[in-house]
Design an enzyme around this catalytic site. Structure first.
Site, PDB file in Angstrom:
ATOM      1  N   LYS A 165      33.313  41.470  40.377  1.00  0.00           N
ATOM      2  CA  LYS A 165      33.530  41.766  38.957  1.00  0.00           C
ATOM      3  C   LYS A 165      32.609  42.908  38.521  1.00  0.00           C
ATOM      4  O   LYS A 165      31.381  42.760  38.561  1.00  0.00           O
ATOM      5  CB  LYS A 165      33.275  40.512  38.107  1.00  0.00           C
ATOM      6  CG  LYS A 165      34.037  39.268  38.585  1.00  0.00           C
ATOM      7  CD  LYS A 165      35.540  39.479  38.590  1.00  0.00           C
ATOM      8  CE  LYS A 165      36.286  38.247  39.117  1.00  0.00           C
ATOM      9  NZ  LYS A 165      37.738  38.471  39.224  1.00  0.00           N
ATOM     10  N   ASP A 194      37.170  44.201  40.398  1.00  0.00           N
ATOM     11  CA  ASP A 194      37.919  43.727  39.233  1.00  0.00           C
ATOM     12  C   ASP A 194      37.195  44.146  37.955  1.00  0.00           C
ATOM     13  O   ASP A 194      36.101  43.667  37.664  1.00  0.00           O
ATOM     14  CB  ASP A 194      38.043  42.199  39.312  1.00  0.00           C
ATOM     15  CG  ASP A 194      39.003  41.648  38.271  1.00  0.00           C
ATOM     16  OD1 ASP A 194      39.507  42.428  37.445  1.00  0.00           O
ATOM     17  OD2 ASP A 194      39.243  40.419  38.294  1.00  0.00           O
ATOM     18  N   GLU A 218      41.147  46.487  40.274  1.00  0.00           N
ATOM     19  CA  GLU A 218      41.985  45.610  39.452  1.00  0.00           C
ATOM     20  C   GLU A 218      41.768  45.837  37.969  1.00  0.00           C
ATOM     21  O   GLU A 218      40.627  45.900  37.506  1.00  0.00           O
ATOM     22  CB  GLU A 218      41.662  44.157  39.822  1.00  0.00           C
ATOM     23  CG  GLU A 218      42.498  43.144  39.081  1.00  0.00           C
ATOM     24  CD  GLU A 218      42.271  41.745  39.630  1.00  0.00           C
ATOM     25  OE1 GLU A 218      42.015  41.617  40.844  1.00  0.00           O
ATOM     26  OE2 GLU A 218      42.320  40.796  38.840  1.00  0.00           O
ATOM     27  N   ASP A 241      46.534  42.530  36.211  1.00  0.00           N
ATOM     28  CA  ASP A 241      46.290  41.114  35.940  1.00  0.00           C
ATOM     29  C   ASP A 241      46.513  40.820  34.449  1.00  0.00           C
ATOM     30  O   ASP A 241      47.622  40.471  34.026  1.00  0.00           O
ATOM     31  CB  ASP A 241      44.863  40.769  36.409  1.00  0.00           C
ATOM     32  CG  ASP A 241      44.490  39.303  36.285  1.00  0.00           C
ATOM     33  OD1 ASP A 241      45.273  38.530  35.730  1.00  0.00           O
ATOM     34  OD2 ASP A 241      43.390  38.911  36.747  1.00  0.00           O
ATOM     35  N   LYS A 265      49.711  34.501  37.830  1.00  0.00           N
ATOM     36  CA  LYS A 265      48.993  33.321  37.338  1.00  0.00           C
ATOM     37  C   LYS A 265      49.924  32.493  36.459  1.00  0.00           C
ATOM     38  O   LYS A 265      50.272  32.913  35.348  1.00  0.00           O
ATOM     39  CB  LYS A 265      47.747  33.756  36.548  1.00  0.00           C
ATOM     40  CG  LYS A 265      46.741  34.511  37.422  1.00  0.00           C
ATOM     41  CD  LYS A 265      45.498  34.900  36.651  1.00  0.00           C
ATOM     42  CE  LYS A 265      44.485  35.560  37.579  1.00  0.00           C
ATOM     43  NZ  LYS A 265      43.299  36.074  36.860  1.00  0.00           N
TER      44      LYS A 265
HETATM   45 MG    MG Z   1      41.345  39.736  37.409  1.00  0.00          MG
END
Ligand code: MG
Length: 369
Positions: A165, A194, A218, A241, A265
């Site tokens: 992240k 990400d 991402e 995402d 998701k």
């Molecule tokens: Mg993500």
């Protein structure tokens, strides 16, 4: 077959340690999960779970699921849970939008259909074997040294795919994080950087053209248009995402050439029915995907692993398991678990996870016909 009862439970699930996204801008300490059991007039029951990642991550929050189910329940009682497209149409008529509310209901209906068919979900969705799915680590934002230490610890427990992240307000620090991780990552390991929407398009173009980042990047920016702008100006493959809320967004991303892969998701897109539709589209256009849920116990994780396991290997990268970050486990020993970086879905009919009676305490609501 008719739905006769919907029983709703709530469980606070603390994380084992605080989790930071977007360079520390967002902090998470516990998740608010809703579990539901749907009973039918033929004695078959199904389980579902809806668990947004806190309430600051997406327009979805725990109490909203329970309020939404209260609205939907009267229209669902009496419906045949095996007609998944019909169930989803009923929910869309009664409550437009609010995809995260519908996900646990859709999941419980799939569990029922699998049990009635005598097939695990990975097989209902087209898989030929209970394939082992790579599990990715989730490396919380920190200094480059902290992040490398977390990756090292993850690698020692068998992870070979990592989601690091990044996306702080200090661009220089992001460059350092990306360079340090790209440089030190063990051979054969994969990483996704990400950004969780944190960069403006100009920052994304500047950062990604000034570092030699390994593998994937991402969700660099907030919107699909911004991400498409970035994708046309950088060399790394882009994974999308948070900006992908429905099938139309995926179609638009493909038209814009905005990505080479997506995170699928179920709770974000409205359930497994919608997630499977998106997965099938992704396979047909050659995307590489992660199938995982927004959050949840091993119950929600297992549903996503069924979907991943039924996806061609060339089109799936890895899946994240939320239950690894929790200090509670309401379904001990059940479902898809991380075994040295690989998770295998159960081969029991349906979801293959059945919470024991009383594990969630008293229900917060019971809806009956
Ligand atoms: Mg993500």
């Amino acid at each position: 077959m008719k739905i006769t009862r919907i029983t709703v439970y709530q469980l606070d699930m603390p994380l084992t340690e605080p989790y930071y996204l977007s360079g520390g801008r967002l902090k998470f300490e516990k998740l608010d999960s809703t579990f539901i059991r749907i009973d039918t007039d033929e004695g078959v029951s199904g389980w579902g779970e809806g668990c947004p990642w806190g309430h600051t991550y997406l327009p979805a929050h725990g109490p909203g699921i329970r309020a939404g189910i209260e609205t939907l329940a009267p229209a669902l009682i009496g419906q045949d849970p095996r007609g998944l497209e019909h169930i989803n149409r009923v929910m869309d008529v009664q409550l437009p939008g609010h995809p995260y509310v519908k996900s646990p209901i859709d999941m419980a209906c799939w569990d029922i259909l699998g049990k009635v068919a005598g097939l695990p979900l990975w097989q209902l969705w087209g898989g030929d074997a209970p394939a082992g799915v790579l599990v990715n680590s989730s490396i919380s934002t920190g200094t480059p040294e902290q992040m490398l230490e977390r990756i090292k610890r993850a690698a020692q427990t068998g992870y070979t795919v990592h989601s690091a992240k990044v996306g702080g307000t200090d661009i220089g620090l992001d460059v350092e994080r990306i360079e340090a991780i790209s440089e030190a990552l063990p051979r054969g390991h994969k990483v996704t950087f990400d950004v969780n929407r944190a960069w403006q398009p100009g920052v994304a173009v500047e950062v990604l053209n000034s570092v030699k980042a390994r593998d994937w990047v991402e969700q660099p920016c907030e919107t699909l248009d911004q991400c498409a702008h970035v994708a046309s100006r950088v060399s790394n493959p882009i994974m999308l995402d948070e900006c992908m809320h429905d099938f139309a967004a995926h179609l638009e991303a493909w038209k814009l050439r905005a990505c080479e892969g997506v995170k699928v998701k179920p709770n974000r897109v409205g359930g497994l029915t919608r997630a499977r539709q998106i997965r099938d589209f992704g396979v047909s256009v050659g995307w590489q995907m992660h199938m995982e849920d927004l959050g949840g116990s091993a119950l929600a994780d297992t549903a996503a692993i069924h979907l991943a396991a039924s996806t061609p290997e060339a089109n799936r990268l890895a899946s994240w398991l939320c239950h690894y970050h929790l200090s509670v486990d309401p379904v001990p020993g059940q479902g898809a678990r991380n075994d040295h970086g690989v998770a295998v879905p159960p081969s029991l009919p349906g979801l293959g996870v059945t919470p024991e009676e009383g594990v969630f305490g008293d229900p917060v609501a019971v809806y009956e016909g």
